[in-house]
Design a protein around this motif. Sequence first.
Motif, PDB file in Angstrom:
ATOM      1  N   ILE A  42       5.049   5.617  10.417  1.00  0.00           N
ATOM      2  CA  ILE A  42       4.925   6.182   9.072  1.00  0.00           C
ATOM      3  C   ILE A  42       6.257   6.081   8.333  1.00  0.00           C
ATOM      4  O   ILE A  42       6.313   5.749   7.145  1.00  0.00           O
ATOM      5  CB  ILE A  42       4.450   7.647   9.128  1.00  0.00           C
ATOM      6  N   ILE A  43       7.339   6.373   9.052  1.00  0.00           N
ATOM      7  CA  ILE A  43       8.672   6.266   8.440  1.00  0.00           C
ATOM      8  C   ILE A  43       8.957   4.816   8.070  1.00  0.00           C
ATOM      9  O   ILE A  43       9.445   4.523   6.971  1.00  0.00           O
ATOM     10  CB  ILE A  43       9.737   6.804   9.404  1.00  0.00           C
ATOM     11  N   GLN A  44       8.653   3.892   8.986  1.00  0.00           N
ATOM     12  CA  GLN A  44       8.833   2.463   8.701  1.00  0.00           C
ATOM     13  C   GLN A  44       8.022   2.059   7.471  1.00  0.00           C
ATOM     14  O   GLN A  44       8.515   1.366   6.577  1.00  0.00           O
ATOM     15  CB  GLN A  44       8.402   1.620   9.893  1.00  0.00           C
ATOM     16  N   MET A  45       6.773   2.504   7.417  1.00  0.00           N
ATOM     17  CA  MET A  45       5.883   2.181   6.306  1.00  0.00           C
ATOM     18  C   MET A  45       6.479   2.625   4.984  1.00  0.00           C
ATOM     19  O   MET A  45       6.553   1.843   4.019  1.00  0.00           O
ATOM     20  CB  MET A  45       4.525   2.859   6.514  1.00  0.00           C
ATOM     21  N   LEU A  46       6.932   3.868   4.914  1.00  0.00           N
ATOM     22  CA  LEU A  46       7.459   4.406   3.665  1.00  0.00           C
ATOM     23  C   LEU A  46       8.707   3.659   3.208  1.00  0.00           C
ATOM     24  O   LEU A  46       8.865   3.338   2.024  1.00  0.00           O
ATOM     25  CB  LEU A  46       7.761   5.897   3.836  1.00  0.00           C
ATOM     26  N   LEU A  47       9.603   3.367   4.145  1.00  0.00           N
ATOM     27  CA  LEU A  47      10.835   2.679   3.790  1.00  0.00           C
ATOM     28  C   LEU A  47      10.565   1.253   3.309  1.00  0.00           C
ATOM     29  O   LEU A  47      11.169   0.781   2.339  1.00  0.00           O
ATOM     30  CB  LEU A  47      11.787   2.661   4.987  1.00  0.00           C
ATOM     31  N   ILE A  48       9.645   0.566   3.990  1.00  0.00           N
ATOM     32  CA  ILE A  48       9.306  -0.809   3.585  1.00  0.00           C
ATOM     33  C   ILE A  48       8.601  -0.816   2.235  1.00  0.00           C
ATOM     34  O   ILE A  48       8.885  -1.655   1.368  1.00  0.00           O
ATOM     35  CB  ILE A  48       8.437  -1.488   4.658  1.00  0.00           C
ATOM     36  N   LEU A  49       7.693   0.118   2.037  1.00  0.00           N
ATOM     37  CA  LEU A  49       6.983   0.166   0.762  1.00  0.00           C
ATOM     38  C   LEU A  49       7.933   0.466  -0.392  1.00  0.00           C
ATOM     39  O   LEU A  49       7.797  -0.077  -1.488  1.00  0.00           O
ATOM     40  CB  LEU A  49       5.870   1.215   0.813  1.00  0.00           C
ATOM     41  N   GLN A  50       8.885   1.348  -0.139  1.00  0.00           N
ATOM     42  CA  GLN A  50       9.847   1.666  -1.199  1.00  0.00           C
ATOM     43  C   GLN A  50      10.726   0.463  -1.519  1.00  0.00           C
ATOM     44  O   GLN A  50      10.977   0.155  -2.697  1.00  0.00           O
ATOM     45  CB  GLN A  50      10.723   2.839  -0.782  1.00  0.00           C
ATOM     46  N   GLU A  51      11.155  -0.250  -0.482  1.00  0.00           N
ATOM     47  CA  GLU A  51      12.090  -1.361  -0.683  1.00  0.00           C
ATOM     48  C   GLU A  51      11.422  -2.581  -1.306  1.00  0.00           C
ATOM     49  O   GLU A  51      11.995  -3.236  -2.183  1.00  0.00           O
ATOM     50  CB  GLU A  51      12.718  -1.756   0.655  1.00  0.00           C
ATOM     51  N   HIS A  52      10.203  -2.885  -0.863  1.00  0.00           N
ATOM     52  CA  HIS A  52       9.589  -4.157  -1.232  1.00  0.00           C
ATOM     53  C   HIS A  52       8.556  -4.058  -2.351  1.00  0.00           C
ATOM     54  O   HIS A  52       7.915  -5.063  -2.686  1.00  0.00           O
ATOM     55  CB  HIS A  52       8.947  -4.799  -0.001  1.00  0.00           C
ATOM     56  N   THR A  53       8.379  -2.873  -2.916  1.00  0.00           N
ATOM     57  CA  THR A  53       7.460  -2.775  -4.055  1.00  0.00           C
ATOM     58  C   THR A  53       8.186  -2.283  -5.305  1.00  0.00           C
ATOM     59  O   THR A  53       7.556  -1.916  -6.284  1.00  0.00           O
ATOM     60  CB  THR A  53       6.285  -1.821  -3.740  1.00  0.00           C
ATOM     61  N   ASN A  54       9.521  -2.311  -5.268  1.00  0.00           N
ATOM     62  CA  ASN A  54      10.276  -1.830  -6.419  1.00  0.00           C
ATOM     63  C   ASN A  54      10.300  -2.837  -7.561  1.00  0.00           C
ATOM     64  O   ASN A  54      10.897  -2.588  -8.598  1.00  0.00           O
ATOM     65  CB  ASN A  54      11.712  -1.457  -6.019  1.00  0.00           C
ATOM     66  N   LEU A  68      -3.244   6.708  10.047  1.00  0.00           N
ATOM     67  CA  LEU A  68      -2.505   5.906   9.078  1.00  0.00           C
ATOM     68  C   LEU A  68      -1.431   5.075   9.778  1.00  0.00           C
ATOM     69  O   LEU A  68      -1.192   3.919   9.405  1.00  0.00           O
ATOM     70  CB  LEU A  68      -1.861   6.813   8.031  1.00  0.00           C
ATOM     71  N   SER A  69      -0.822   5.652  10.800  1.00  0.00           N
ATOM     72  CA  SER A  69       0.172   4.925  11.578  1.00  0.00           C
ATOM     73  C   SER A  69      -0.444   3.691  12.236  1.00  0.00           C
ATOM     74  O   SER A  69       0.104   2.584  12.176  1.00  0.00           O
ATOM     75  CB  SER A  69       0.774   5.844  12.651  1.00  0.00           C
ATOM     76  N   GLU A  70      -1.612   3.864  12.822  1.00  0.00           N
ATOM     77  CA  GLU A  70      -2.296   2.740  13.475  1.00  0.00           C
ATOM     78  C   GLU A  70      -2.726   1.700  12.446  1.00  0.00           C
ATOM     79  O   GLU A  70      -2.616   0.486  12.685  1.00  0.00           O
ATOM     80  CB  GLU A  70      -3.508   3.266  14.245  1.00  0.00           C
ATOM     81  N   THR A  71      -3.200   2.166  11.298  1.00  0.00           N
ATOM     82  CA  THR A  71      -3.623   1.247  10.236  1.00  0.00           C
ATOM     83  C   THR A  71      -2.444   0.437   9.721  1.00  0.00           C
ATOM     84  O   THR A  71      -2.550  -0.773   9.487  1.00  0.00           O
ATOM     85  CB  THR A  71      -4.265   2.037   9.077  1.00  0.00           C
ATOM     86  N   TRP A  72      -1.300   1.095   9.531  1.00  0.00           N
ATOM     87  CA  TRP A  72      -0.108   0.382   9.079  1.00  0.00           C
ATOM     88  C   TRP A  72       0.330  -0.649  10.101  1.00  0.00           C
ATOM     89  O   TRP A  72       0.676  -1.783   9.736  1.00  0.00           O
ATOM     90  CB  TRP A  72       1.029   1.359   8.802  1.00  0.00           C
ATOM     91  N   ASP A  73       0.335  -0.294  11.373  1.00  0.00           N
ATOM     92  CA  ASP A  73       0.726  -1.240  12.419  1.00  0.00           C
ATOM     93  C   ASP A  73      -0.165  -2.484  12.386  1.00  0.00           C
ATOM     94  O   ASP A  73       0.317  -3.614  12.492  1.00  0.00           O
ATOM     95  CB  ASP A  73       0.644  -0.584  13.801  1.00  0.00           C
ATOM     96  N   PHE A  74      -1.474  -2.271  12.244  1.00  0.00           N
ATOM     97  CA  PHE A  74      -2.416  -3.391  12.175  1.00  0.00           C
ATOM     98  C   PHE A  74      -2.160  -4.234  10.931  1.00  0.00           C
ATOM     99  O   PHE A  74      -2.106  -5.468  10.999  1.00  0.00           O
ATOM    100  CB  PHE A  74      -3.850  -2.865  12.178  1.00  0.00           C
ATOM    101  N   PHE A  75      -1.987  -3.578   9.802  1.00  0.00           N
ATOM    102  CA  PHE A  75      -1.749  -4.306   8.558  1.00  0.00           C
ATOM    103  C   PHE A  75      -0.441  -5.096   8.622  1.00  0.00           C
ATOM    104  O   PHE A  75      -0.411  -6.296   8.300  1.00  0.00           O
ATOM    105  CB  PHE A  75      -1.717  -3.341   7.374  1.00  0.00           C
ATOM    106  N   PHE A  76       0.627  -4.430   9.035  1.00  0.00           N
ATOM    107  CA  PHE A  76       1.952  -5.056   8.980  1.00  0.00           C
ATOM    108  C   PHE A  76       2.117  -6.157  10.033  1.00  0.00           C
ATOM    109  O   PHE A  76       2.782  -7.168   9.770  1.00  0.00           O
ATOM    110  CB  PHE A  76       3.028  -3.981   9.169  1.00  0.00           C
ATOM    111  N   SER A  77       1.503  -5.961  11.203  1.00  0.00           N
ATOM    112  CA  SER A  77       1.685  -6.917  12.299  1.00  0.00           C
ATOM    113  C   SER A  77       0.656  -8.040  12.302  1.00  0.00           C
ATOM    114  O   SER A  77       0.945  -9.142  12.787  1.00  0.00           O
ATOM    115  CB  SER A  77       1.630  -6.186  13.652  1.00  0.00           C
ATOM    116  N   ASP A  78      -0.547  -7.774  11.786  1.00  0.00           N
ATOM    117  CA  ASP A  78      -1.624  -8.759  11.851  1.00  0.00           C
ATOM    118  C   ASP A  78      -2.084  -9.258  10.487  1.00  0.00           C
ATOM    119  O   ASP A  78      -2.135 -10.467  10.245  1.00  0.00           O
ATOM    120  CB  ASP A  78      -2.824  -8.164  12.607  1.00  0.00           C
ATOM    121  N   VAL A  79      -2.442  -8.325   9.613  1.00  0.00           N
ATOM    122  CA  VAL A  79      -3.014  -8.730   8.324  1.00  0.00           C
ATOM    123  C   VAL A  79      -1.982  -9.414   7.438  1.00  0.00           C
ATOM    124  O   VAL A  79      -2.226 -10.506   6.902  1.00  0.00           O
ATOM    125  CB  VAL A  79      -3.615  -7.518   7.582  1.00  0.00           C
TER     126      VAL A  79
END
Length: 215
Positions: A167-179, A105-116
């Motif tokens: 994973i920590i970055q993912m959770l914090l960003i998802l919480q902040e930007h999907t509220n 999941l960490s690798e998937t998030w990195d790919f999504f956040f940095s590329d997709v």
Amino acid sequence: MSSPSLSDLGKSEKAALDERGTQQRRAGANATWNSIHNGVISVFQRKGLQDNELYNLNEGVRRLLKTELGSFFTEYLQNQLLTKGMVILRDKIKIYEGQKLLDSLSETWDFFFSDVLPMLQAIFYPVQGKDPSVRQLSLLHFRNIIALNVKLDDAISRPRARIPPSIIQMLLILQEHTNFSPSLSSQLITEVILKVLSIILYPMVKKGGEEHWSK
């Protein structure tokens, strides 16, 4: 029976031309949408875009926004593109559990956040200014389709779980930007964040307590 007048023939011919023009416009819009669909899905599949394809996709988005599909564009984006793309990413990791899931999941998030995500924002640049934005919608779909549809809570709760920083970055960003879309999903993400923080902070608190006790 009386034969049709020249006026009637003219109206009939004009109606036929209008119908033909409508069909051609719809066919063109469908072709444009298909090219956008294929381009976006190829990004999720890690294939990238061909030379000049980004420019062509931008132009395609601009054209679609001016057609009858324009008012449904956000709906199409969510249901036909973002959903399919996130399922592609999720299907590669949903079979995993425990530490393997966290790492994947960490690798998937990195790919999504940095590329997709940057590529989605670039492709749909002509849509900027609309609310919610392409960025917000993309993060929302990542949250609902991926983060909350894998066994993340179980993985971080396992003894000696190693939680990658991504994973920590993912959770914090998802919480902040999907509220912008409060829901049960928002609450679940918050609960996972609190659990992760408790796991990270507990050793520090315990260590600090031991040091204080030794004094």
